[in-house]
Design a protein around this motif. Structure first.
Motif, PDB file in Angstrom:
ATOM      1  N   LEU A   1       0.826  -1.216   0.000  1.00 48.51           N
ATOM      2  CA  LEU A   1       0.000   0.000   0.000  1.00 48.51           C
ATOM      3  C   LEU A   1       0.858   1.263   0.000  1.00 48.51           C
ATOM      4  CD1 LEU A   1      -2.805  -1.192   2.447  1.00 48.51           C
ATOM      5  CD2 LEU A   1      -2.974  -0.912  -0.029  1.00 48.51           C
ATOM      6  N   ILE A   2       2.007   1.219   0.671  1.00 53.71           N
ATOM      7  CA  ILE A   2       2.894   2.389   0.634  1.00 53.71           C
ATOM      8  C   ILE A   2       3.480   2.549  -0.764  1.00 53.71           C
ATOM      9  CG2 ILE A   2       5.090   3.321   1.494  1.00 53.71           C
ATOM     10  CD1 ILE A   2       4.297   2.415   4.264  1.00 53.71           C
ATOM     11  N   ALA A   3       3.795   1.417  -1.402  1.00 53.34           N
ATOM     12  CA  ALA A   3       4.290   1.499  -2.786  1.00 53.34           C
ATOM     13  C   ALA A   3       3.241   2.127  -3.704  1.00 53.34           C
ATOM     14  CB  ALA A   3       4.691   0.112  -3.295  1.00 53.34           C
ATOM     15  N   LEU A   4       1.975   1.928  -3.383  1.00 47.71           N
ATOM     16  CA  LEU A   4       0.897   2.533  -4.173  1.00 47.71           C
ATOM     17  C   LEU A   4       0.700   4.005  -3.846  1.00 47.71           C
ATOM     18  CD1 LEU A   4      -2.311   0.275  -4.248  1.00 47.71           C
ATOM     19  CD2 LEU A   4      -1.194   1.347  -6.187  1.00 47.71           C
ATOM     20  N   GLY A   5       1.365   4.479  -2.795  1.00 46.99           N
ATOM     21  CA  GLY A   5       1.136   5.856  -2.343  1.00 46.99           C
ATOM     22  C   GLY A   5      -0.214   6.017  -1.668  1.00 46.99           C
ATOM     23  N   ALA A   6      -0.706   4.933  -1.032  1.00 42.40           N
ATOM     24  CA  ALA A   6      -2.065   4.926  -0.486  1.00 42.40           C
ATOM     25  C   ALA A   6      -2.221   5.867   0.713  1.00 42.40           C
ATOM     26  CB  ALA A   6      -2.448   3.510  -0.062  1.00 42.40           C
ATOM     27  N   GLU A   7      -3.450   6.311   0.896  1.00 41.23           N
ATOM     28  CA  GLU A   7      -3.830   7.081   2.078  1.00 41.23           C
ATOM     29  C   GLU A   7      -4.891   6.296   2.843  1.00 41.23           C
ATOM     30  OE1 GLU A   7      -3.711  11.706   0.975  1.00 41.23           O
ATOM     31  OE2 GLU A   7      -5.107  10.536  -0.234  1.00 41.23           O
ATOM     32  N   VAL A   8      -4.956   6.529   4.150  1.00 43.58           N
ATOM     33  CA  VAL A   8      -6.043   5.940   4.923  1.00 43.58           C
ATOM     34  C   VAL A   8      -7.048   7.034   5.251  1.00 43.58           C
ATOM     35  CG1 VAL A   8      -4.889   3.945   5.946  1.00 43.58           C
ATOM     36  CG2 VAL A   8      -4.609   6.178   7.004  1.00 43.58           C
ATOM     37  N   VAL A   9      -8.323   6.664   5.240  1.00 46.92           N
ATOM     38  CA  VAL A   9      -9.374   7.606   5.619  1.00 46.92           C
ATOM     39  C   VAL A   9      -9.775   7.298   7.053  1.00 46.92           C
ATOM     40  CG1 VAL A   9     -11.710   8.417   5.132  1.00 46.92           C
ATOM     41  CG2 VAL A   9     -10.172   7.808   3.248  1.00 46.92           C
ATOM     42  N   LEU A  10      -9.566   8.256   7.937  1.00 47.98           N
ATOM     43  CA  LEU A  10      -9.904   8.102   9.351  1.00 47.98           C
ATOM     44  C   LEU A  10     -11.142   8.940   9.620  1.00 47.98           C
ATOM     45  CD1 LEU A  10      -6.270   8.526  10.760  1.00 47.98           C
ATOM     46  CD2 LEU A  10      -7.431   6.426  10.060  1.00 47.98           C
ATOM     47  N   ARG A  11     -12.204   8.260  10.062  1.00 48.24           N
ATOM     48  CA  ARG A  11     -13.471   8.969  10.208  1.00 48.24           C
ATOM     49  C   ARG A  11     -13.907   9.015  11.668  1.00 48.24           C
ATOM     50  NH1 ARG A  11     -17.208  10.865   6.853  1.00 48.24           N
ATOM     51  NH2 ARG A  11     -16.252   9.907   5.025  1.00 48.24           N
ATOM     52  N   SER A  12     -14.416  10.180  12.069  1.00 49.94           N
ATOM     53  CA  SER A  12     -15.058  10.314  13.377  1.00 49.94           C
ATOM     54  C   SER A  12     -16.419  10.944  13.135  1.00 49.94           C
ATOM     55  CB  SER A  12     -14.229  11.206  14.301  1.00 49.94           C
ATOM     56  OG  SER A  12     -14.234  12.522  13.789  1.00 49.94           O
ATOM     57  N   LYS A  13     -17.197  11.120  14.199  1.00 48.61           N
ATOM     58  CA  LYS A  13     -18.515  11.708  14.024  1.00 48.61           C
ATOM     59  C   LYS A  13     -18.394  13.099  13.393  1.00 48.61           C
ATOM     60  CE  LYS A  13     -22.829  12.641  16.345  1.00 48.61           C
ATOM     61  NZ  LYS A  13     -23.471  13.002  17.615  1.00 48.61           N
ATOM     62  N   GLY A  14     -17.312  13.803  13.731  1.00 49.70           N
ATOM     63  CA  GLY A  14     -17.127  15.165  13.223  1.00 49.70           C
ATOM     64  C   GLY A  14     -16.730  15.251  11.755  1.00 49.70           C
ATOM     65  N   GLY A  15     -16.306  14.148  11.149  1.00 48.93           N
ATOM     66  CA  GLY A  15     -15.863  14.198   9.750  1.00 48.93           C
ATOM     67  C   GLY A  15     -14.725  13.236   9.510  1.00 48.93           C
ATOM     68  N   ALA A  16     -14.077  13.394   8.351  1.00 51.07           N
ATOM     69  CA  ALA A  16     -13.015  12.442   8.006  1.00 51.07           C
ATOM     70  C   ALA A  16     -11.743  13.189   7.658  1.00 51.07           C
ATOM     71  CB  ALA A  16     -13.466  11.593   6.826  1.00 51.07           C
ATOM     72  N   ARG A  17     -10.612  12.528   7.880  1.00 50.16           N
ATOM     73  CA  ARG A  17      -9.345  13.075   7.387  1.00 50.16           C
ATOM     74  C   ARG A  17      -8.601  11.988   6.646  1.00 50.16           C
ATOM     75  NH1 ARG A  17      -4.898  12.813  12.028  1.00 50.16           N
ATOM     76  NH2 ARG A  17      -5.828  11.198  13.334  1.00 50.16           N
ATOM     77  N   ARG A  18      -7.784  12.421   5.690  1.00 52.87           N
ATOM     78  CA  ARG A  18      -6.981  11.488   4.903  1.00 52.87           C
ATOM     79  C   ARG A  18      -5.519  11.668   5.267  1.00 52.87           C
ATOM     80  NH1 ARG A  18      -9.503  11.168  -1.074  1.00 52.87           N
ATOM     81  NH2 ARG A  18      -7.417  10.458  -1.564  1.00 52.87           N
ATOM     82  N   VAL A  19      -4.858  10.553   5.508  1.00 46.90           N
ATOM     83  CA  VAL A  19      -3.462  10.601   5.921  1.00 46.90           C
ATOM     84  C   VAL A  19      -2.672   9.627   5.048  1.00 46.90           C
ATOM     85  CG1 VAL A  19      -1.880  10.213   7.847  1.00 46.90           C
ATOM     86  CG2 VAL A  19      -4.203  11.035   8.299  1.00 46.90           C
ATOM     87  N   LEU A  20      -1.524  10.055   4.584  1.00 41.87           N
ATOM     88  CA  LEU A  20      -0.649   9.145   3.836  1.00 41.87           C
ATOM     89  C   LEU A  20      -0.285   7.969   4.734  1.00 41.87           C
ATOM     90  CD1 LEU A  20       2.127  11.106   1.901  1.00 41.87           C
ATOM     91  CD2 LEU A  20       0.519   9.413   0.966  1.00 41.87           C
ATOM     92  N   LEU A  21      -0.346   6.776   4.185  1.00 42.03           N
ATOM     93  CA  LEU A  21      -0.077   5.596   5.006  1.00 42.03           C
ATOM     94  C   LEU A  21       1.331   5.653   5.618  1.00 42.03           C
ATOM     95  CD1 LEU A  21      -1.161   2.958   6.061  1.00 42.03           C
ATOM     96  CD2 LEU A  21      -0.375   1.848   3.968  1.00 42.03           C
ATOM     97  N   GLU A  22       2.275   6.231   4.890  1.00 43.66           N
ATOM     98  CA  GLU A  22       3.636   6.282   5.453  1.00 43.66           C
ATOM     99  C   GLU A  22       3.725   7.214   6.663  1.00 43.66           C
ATOM    100  OE1 GLU A  22       4.867   7.754   1.436  1.00 43.66           O
ATOM    101  OE2 GLU A  22       6.216   8.974   2.636  1.00 43.66           O
ATOM    102  N   ASP A  23       2.707   8.065   6.877  1.00 41.81           N
ATOM    103  CA  ASP A  23       2.692   8.934   8.069  1.00 41.81           C
ATOM    104  C   ASP A  23       1.765   8.409   9.161  1.00 41.81           C
ATOM    105  OD1 ASP A  23       4.370  10.688   6.731  1.00 41.81           O
ATOM    106  OD2 ASP A  23       2.681  11.770   5.838  1.00 41.81           O
ATOM    107  N   PHE A  24       1.219   7.220   8.950  1.00 43.05           N
ATOM    108  CA  PHE A  24       0.149   6.701   9.822  1.00 43.05           C
ATOM    109  C   PHE A  24       0.699   6.045  11.086  1.00 43.05           C
ATOM    110  CE2 PHE A  24      -2.558   2.807  10.533  1.00 43.05           C
ATOM    111  CZ  PHE A  24      -3.671   3.461  11.040  1.00 43.05           C
TER     112      PHE A  24
END
Ligand SMILES: Cc1cc2nc3c(=O)[nH]c(=O)nc-3n(C[C@H](O)[C@H](O)[C@H](O)COP(=O)(O)OP(=O)(O)OC[C@H]3O[C@@H](n4cnc5c(N)ncnc54)[C@H](O)[C@@H]3O)c2cc1C
Ligand code: FES
Ligand code: FES
Lengths: 291, 157
Positions: free
Chosen positions: A129-152
């Motif tokens: 997934l890091i080779a793909l440059g993937a991001e993870v979507v982290l969601r809470s009731k207030g909304g979502a944020r996207r973070v690069l997997l290598e910074d996760f």
């Protein structure tokens, strides 16, 4: 003695509501990491008041691969990644990583989201997934944020997920044009090993030249990282100019640059070098170059 | 701690149960339902002795809380035998001497059944993959693989 209340969420809204309203909630997906901790009455359960089973939350399931973008729901099991025809065809390195995990029984339950969120240094889902440059979507009731997997991952077993967040899905740009990939892994035991080093190489190619190479490794370093110096070495080179052994040496040096000399370096340095060398050879062969 | 209500279909029979928040599917099967064919070996997902089939998939029942599989269909080793006698897999295991101490056998049978249910003509590699999470200290595996191959042939015939 371990004590907690078990809750079950049946929708994403219900899940986010519980995370918003309650404290000391631990999410439970396939359980293949957490149930081991429970069996050992691990200290982490001292801080858990609620165990929240999320396996019935359909919004966290499913694989969607478009022309430009792809998404994998956090609850997707490794078995689903192995058997999904589109993954096999378009992102075979993800299928290869998934098929190397645990055993059939483990893959039938264990999820990709749990593998990432648990964040063991040797977790096998990171390098593809890091080779793909993937991001993870982290969601809470207030909304979502996207973070690069290598910074996760901050440290082994520690991620930046906040207590009121769930890892919802993994999103990435699909590789474009002509591309080749290789997934490599060495573990102590074939079927049931927690791998020591895994490696993914993904390269977009144009007119016999590497346009964009992405090399990433799990477990070579305390948390998974992209190997930028190897990428730089490969980028722009024609197949004839690429020396797999040199690529391996560059990766090994880069790893030691990150980790410093450690007790495991005498083993990991040549092992990583060899994996990169093999991955590059694989790539050249797949691309039909036999110099 | 309050118990949770769950409904499970086990070997075709519906059960309404109350389960604890730490109760594993393995505990429910052995202690509440008294189906003791399913074995507990390592308790941590390594040996496969506790394998059962949950909604058509082989699963380690030591790794699942029962409440997580509320509403599921479960098959245990006791579900193999029918009125018409032993299941072809059981016959093949006997015929090929794939059982020695027998501790791994229920789990092996469940992994093999899950395989044959979805893939009636598996290759040797596919059989090995299906059984890779089932450890056997006695047989050296060859007899077990032979038995699954034999069952696949008999069953298909
Ligand atoms: C016998 C055995 C062999 C194994 N072999 C391998 C292997 O070869 N390679 C490998 O990488 N791993 C291996 N594992 C580890 C494990 O199977 C994987 O890490 C698995 O992917 C974890 O997923 P899960 O759904 O079971 O996680 P769970 O155990 O349910 O959860 C793990 C952690 O992630 C958190 N979590 C889960 N889902 C989410 C979410 N959506 N959002 C936020 N947090 C979440 C949980 O709170 C928990 O902290 C093995 C485990 C066993 C028991
Ligand atoms: S007892 Fe469940 S896998 Fe060993
Ligand atoms: S027959 Fe004894 S463990 Fe398999």
């Amino acid at each position: 003695m371990v004590e907690y209340q078990l809750l079950r969420a049946h929708s994403l809204d219900e899940l986010l509501e519980i995370l918003d309203q309650r404290e000391n909630v631990q999410l439970l997906a396939g359980g293949t990491d957490l149930m081991v901790d429970l069996h050992h009455q691990d200290q982490k359960f001292d801080k858990i008041d609620y165990l929240l089973d999320i396996t019935a939350v359909d919004e966290l399931k499913g694989i969607q691969l478009g022309d430009k973008k792809g998404e994998i729901g956090a609850l997707t099991t490794h078995a689903e990644l192995v058997s999904n025809p589109e993954i096999k065809e378009k992102l075979p390195f993800i299928a290869a990583a998934a098929s190397s995990i645990g055993s059939t029984q483990i893959r039938n339950r264990a999820t990709i989201g749990g593998n990432l969120a648990n964040a063991a240094a040797c977790a096998d889902s990171f390098s593809p997934l890091i080779a793909l440059g993937a991001e993870v979507v982290l969601r809470s009731k207030g909304g979502a944020r996207r973070v690069l997997l290598e910074d996760f991952v901050e440290w082994p077993y520690q991620t930046i997920i906040k207590p009121d967040e769930v890892l919802e899905k993994i999103v990435f740009a699909m590789p474009q044009g002509e591309y080749y990939s290789s997934y490599q892994k060495i573990g102590r035991r074939k079927a049931l090993s927690i791998s020591r080093i895994s490696l993914t190489l993904l390269a977009e190619v144009e007119n016999g030249r590497v346009k964009k190479a992405q090399v990433a490794s799990g477990a070579a370093t305390p948390f998974p990282v992209p190997f930028r110096k190897v990428n730089d070495y490969l980028n722009g080179k024609s197949f004839a100019e690429i020396d797999p052994i040199e690529a391996g040496n560059i990766a090994a040096d880069e790893m030691v640059g990150i980790t410093g000399e450690r007790w495991s370096t005498p083993y990991k340095r040549p092992a990583l070098g060899k994996l990169v060398e093999r991955a590059v050879e694989d790539l050249l062969e797949e691309a039909g170059y036999n110099g | 701690m309050a118990k949770l209500d769950v409904e499970l279909t086990v070997n075709g029979e519906k059960h309404k149960l109350k389960v604890g928040s730490q109760e594993r599917l393995l505990d429910t099967i052995r202690e509440q339902l008294k189906l003791t064919g399913t074995k507990e070996g390592c308790s941590v997902g390594e040996c496969g002795a506790c394998t059962v089939i949950v909604d058509d998939q082989a699963v380690n029942s030591c790794m699942v809380l029962t409440a997580q599989v509320d509403g599921s269909e479960i098959i245990t080793v006791e579900g193999l035998e029918s009125k018409s006698g032993l299941h072809p897999l059981q016959k093949a295991f006997i015929e090929k001497q794939a059982v020695q101490c027998g501790f791994c056998t229920p789990g092996m049978l469940m992994s093999a059944l899950a395989l044959l249910n979805t893939n009636p003509e598996p290759s040797k590699e596919e059989i090995k993959t299906a059984l890779e999470g089932n450890l056997c200290r006695c047989t050296g595996y060859q007899q077990i693989i032979d038995a699954v191959e034999m069952a696949a042939e008999e069953w298909g015939a």
